[in-house]
Design an enzyme around this catalytic site. Structure first.
Site, PDB file in Angstrom:
ATOM      1  N   LYS B  50      11.620   2.207  -2.150  1.00  0.00           N
ATOM      2  CA  LYS B  50      11.347   2.850  -0.425  1.00  0.00           C
ATOM      3  C   LYS B  50      10.240   3.088   0.097  1.00  0.00           C
ATOM      4  O   LYS B  50       9.355   3.388   1.140  1.00  0.00           O
ATOM      5  CB  LYS B  50      12.621   3.841  -0.496  1.00  0.00           C
ATOM      6  CG  LYS B  50      13.336   3.919  -0.290  1.00  0.00           C
ATOM      7  CD  LYS B  50      14.223   2.796   1.183  1.00  0.00           C
ATOM      8  CE  LYS B  50      15.638   2.483   0.614  1.00  0.00           C
ATOM      9  NZ  LYS B  50      16.527   1.725   1.693  1.00  0.00           N
ATOM     10  N   SER B  75      19.911  10.294   3.245  1.00  0.00           N
ATOM     11  CA  SER B  75      20.365  11.631   2.341  1.00  0.00           C
ATOM     12  C   SER B  75      19.647  10.896   1.104  1.00  0.00           C
ATOM     13  O   SER B  75      20.181  11.447  -0.250  1.00  0.00           O
ATOM     14  CB  SER B  75      21.537  11.956   2.532  1.00  0.00           C
ATOM     15  OG  SER B  75      22.804  11.104   2.472  1.00  0.00           O
ATOM     16  N   ASN B  77      17.225   7.634  -0.325  1.00  0.00           N
ATOM     17  CA  ASN B  77      15.565   7.601  -1.535  1.00  0.00           C
ATOM     18  C   ASN B  77      14.892   7.280  -0.233  1.00  0.00           C
ATOM     19  O   ASN B  77      13.547   7.865  -1.078  1.00  0.00           O
ATOM     20  CB  ASN B  77      15.630   6.124  -2.029  1.00  0.00           C
ATOM     21  CG  ASN B  77      16.640   6.216  -3.290  1.00  0.00           C
ATOM     22  OD1 ASN B  77      16.890   7.220  -4.382  1.00  0.00           O
ATOM     23  ND2 ASN B  77      16.527   4.931  -4.132  1.00  0.00           N
ATOM     24  N   ASN B 303      17.644   6.188  -8.833  1.00  0.00           N
ATOM     25  CA  ASN B 303      17.928   7.743  -8.959  1.00  0.00           C
ATOM     26  C   ASN B 303      19.005   7.835  -9.145  1.00  0.00           C
ATOM     27  O   ASN B 303      19.831   7.183  -8.142  1.00  0.00           O
ATOM     28  CB  ASN B 303      17.124   8.527  -7.318  1.00  0.00           C
ATOM     29  CG  ASN B 303      15.577   7.925  -7.671  1.00  0.00           C
ATOM     30  OD1 ASN B 303      14.971   8.517  -8.420  1.00  0.00           O
ATOM     31  ND2 ASN B 303      14.933   7.862  -6.219  1.00  0.00           N
TER      32      ASN B 303
END
Lengths: 311, 311
Positions: B50, B75, B77, B303
């Site tokens: 991103k 909310s 990446n 993540n």
């Protein structure tokens, strides 16, 4: 051991191993005030650098020896490495493992082609069982760390790291049985430019630290460390090399190991085993030594039970 | 969008992003009967691709626009990526997040320099809050996926992959909001040699699959997928590109996603998030299509909460 022996070893095993990537992280560099290069042996075949020494040791056998197979006692990464290296070289590998070894470790050995013989969970039973197999079958015993050909093989990770980054100031690697750090120290000596080698060792299994202090091989008084690959101790082949070529051993606590492991997992997105985190924990601890330097870290392996993490 | 626009974008953002490594695994190749190249955007800054689109979108603003800042609602990446990209470019980023977002996600945004404005946990509240900020401050709203500059930026991962491996037959990437797959499809079209693009999508959030069937943008009927990055849906900027340049969308079950994720973790030692596993799960599912081919997989991010794993 000579540079020629080391370079011959590297040329010999190269077709059978991965030249693993060297990765960096700006976050790590900022955090340590150094430039850090991670040699990622967690990407090595069987998930650890042990493939290197196992492959070299088997390749140095005669045809007759190869025909009779190899044997070791290990419940860790060397068991898997010897199994897979032997299979790649069409040699039979017998692995003596304590009967109470975790099923996942037994399964890995079988998957990689090893033949398991179980024994009682004591070091005496392991050695006796391995000796029995040697006597019965003529197989060659290969020690996981205290063997010159294994030491040479383990050193090849450091050769690759120095070929990629020739002017490293210090290389950190974990210390368990001493094969990796002895091989790395030889490689740094022959291939580096005033490159020092520092060992990271758990306080809970600090035989190498105390051995360097006393000048004789000490045994571990405890081995209550999460770094299961480092509970072993030095041997007479690797200790003199470590005495001669390793600058220092930096001891780290269990909390420091777990924090270093979590940092690498969360920030670098690399799955490393606790033993590998010990080397990075030592980098963090030696902050003054590493400041503004080019640092290498041997990430020794990535074999960890993802269902049983310390965080 | 033209090849020149895409290559200009790549040249523009390159100084601000990592050219992430392309990794391979013999085990994966054996398992899939293909040669698979993983573009590891889990190693990208902020842990996901991103960063690319966020960086490009901000760089395309005028000086006056930059001085008034950027805003998005996310909310995930993109929130972290826009925060960090903005900080790198000395621009203020405001992130609209539901008040009930996990603390770890809020902390990450703050750490990367973003300014959080909380809202009620509905899409209407998110949009209203973002609009209010745009009206009040003159900040520019940047959508996480349905924005031409974001789409171009996301496509640069695929450019790098094709520069490293020019003759890929098929590239798999996950489909969520559609920015990554649209950008990748453009890159494969302009930089590949008859290179096809396939999207991996959770069955539980299969809006892209159904949109391609119906020829109009469909909404997700459910979003009960572990692949939290893929619960979003296509937009009017990326859908026409997907229609024109994407060969097919392959849907995978939750079990297939988790198994693919575990495989990558345990065998490749890479920390990838569930959304990335969706692309590899699609490779496994499309076994006939990939056989004996050269395959690229965009590992979109890493993540994941290591304290809350699905295995």
């Amino acid at each position: 051991m000579t540079k020629t022996q080391l370079s011959d070893c590297y040329n010999r095993i190269s077709p059978y191993i991965h030249n693993t990537p060297v990765l960096t992280s700006r976050l790590v560099n900022t955090y340590t005030n150094a430039t850090v290069f991670f040699k990622c042996e967690n990407f090595q075949k069987t998930g650890a650098y042990k493939m290197r020494g196992a492959t070299n040791a088997i390749m140095q056998l005669s045809s007759e020896q190869k025909s009779k197979g190899v044997v070791t006692h290990s419940s860790g990464n060397f068991a898997q490495a010897l199994s897979f290296a032997a299979k790649s070289l069409d040699v039979k590998a017998t692995i003596v493992m304590p009967a109470n070894s975790p099923k996942v470790k037994k399964d890995a050995v079988v998957e990689y082609g090893g033949h398991i013989v179980e024994c009682a969970p004591t070091i005496e039973a392991r050695e006796a069982t391995a000796n029995q197999i040697v006597n019965d079958t003529g197989a060659t015993f290969i020690h996981p760390s205290n063997d010159p050909d294994v030491i040479l093989g383990q050193g090849t990770a450091c050769i690759e790291l120095l070929k990629a980054q020739p002017d490293l100031d210090v290389i950190f690697c974990p210390v368990g049985g001493g094969g990796l750090i002895a091989g790395s120290a030889l490689a740094a000596h022959y291939y580096g430019h005033n490159c020092q080698v520092v060992g990271g060792e758990p306080m809970e299994a600090d035989d190498a630290y105390r051995s360097l202090l006393s000048g004789t091989i000490e045994t571990n008084q405890t081995a209550h460390t999460i770094a299961d690959g480092l509970r072993t101790q030095l041997g007479h082949h690797n200790f003199p090399i470590i005495q001669k070529h390793v600058k220092q051993i930096t001891r780290v606590s269990e909390v420091e190991i777990i924090e270093a492991m979590r940092f690498i997992w969360e920030r670098m997105k690399l799955i490393i085993e606790p033993s590998s985190a010990v080397a990075f924990a030592a980098v963090i601890k030696d902050e003054k030594m590493v400041r503004n330097k080019k640092i290498g870290v041997i990430i020794s392996g990535g074999n960890v039970d993802v269902n049983n993490l310390p965080f």
